[in-house]
Design a protein around this motif. Sequence first.
Motif, mmCIF file in Angstrom:
data_model
loop_
_atom_site.group_PDB
_atom_site.id
_atom_site.type_symbol
_atom_site.label_atom_id
_atom_site.label_comp_id
_atom_site.label_asym_id
_atom_site.label_seq_id
_atom_site.Cartn_x
_atom_site.Cartn_y
_atom_site.Cartn_z
ATOM 1 N N ASN A 1 -10.187 2.390 -0.078
ATOM 2 C CA ASN A 1 -11.405 1.882 -0.693
ATOM 3 C C ASN A 1 -11.036 0.903 -1.806
ATOM 4 O OD1 ASN A 1 -14.369 2.051 -1.163
ATOM 5 N ND2 ASN A 1 -13.675 2.730 -3.167
ATOM 6 N N ILE B 1 -10.162 4.519 6.619
ATOM 7 C CA ILE B 1 -9.397 4.770 5.392
ATOM 8 C C ILE B 1 -8.281 5.781 5.695
ATOM 9 C CG2 ILE B 1 -9.501 5.766 3.063
ATOM 10 C CD1 ILE B 1 -12.269 4.422 2.792
ATOM 11 N N ARG C 1 -15.564 2.918 7.438
ATOM 12 C CA ARG C 1 -14.857 3.664 6.394
ATOM 13 C C ARG C 1 -14.041 4.831 6.950
ATOM 14 N NH1 ARG C 1 -15.380 2.549 1.314
ATOM 15 N NH2 ARG C 1 -15.186 4.724 0.673
ATOM 16 N N PHE D 1 -5.420 1.571 4.990
ATOM 17 C CA PHE D 1 -6.762 1.239 4.517
ATOM 18 C C PHE D 1 -7.118 2.115 3.327
ATOM 19 C CE2 PHE D 1 -7.037 -0.480 8.768
ATOM 20 C CZ PHE D 1 -7.860 -1.581 8.621
ATOM 21 N N LEU E 1 -12.644 -3.006 1.354
ATOM 22 C CA LEU E 1 -11.428 -2.264 1.678
ATOM 23 C C LEU E 1 -10.199 -3.085 1.302
ATOM 24 C CD1 LEU E 1 -12.346 -0.929 5.246
ATOM 25 C CD2 LEU E 1 -12.494 0.304 3.063
#
Length: 137
Positions: free
Chosen positions: A6, A115, A112, A4, A46
């Motif tokens: 951004n 990530i 998030r 993962f 993502l």
Amino acid sequence: MRNFENYTPEKYMTSDFQKIEDGIYKTKSPYKTLKEETENIFVTSLAFEMEPDCYGEEDASPRNLTQVPIEGLLDEFNLFVTDFYEQLNETSETICYQEFGSFDLADIQKLRTLIGKRFYAIPYMENGEEYYNMVTE
């Protein structure tokens, strides 16, 4: 699902999006709600890879995001999909792009935390029915 990262699309640089913190933006909901049509939501985008060796991801690709584990991700973090980035996913061989939204900032912040991690399903049987649990590592 793994790796993962951004993803910041150009649309986040327009006046329709207000940056809240790194990778998280506030915008008007694209969906009608019981509250107001102009209700704001929080979104993040993502990039990630599907894992064809994992349960539910056998036929997955950027052009075919499988129900498992996407549905598990939406349920786990109380999210909904707000953009599929069809053009990016159509031309990508391995990287999938997806925008996720929520009415609650905390849900996007939790998402998030994936990530750099993996998120996948592990099946189990109960009373002759197949179910799955989601795992983050």
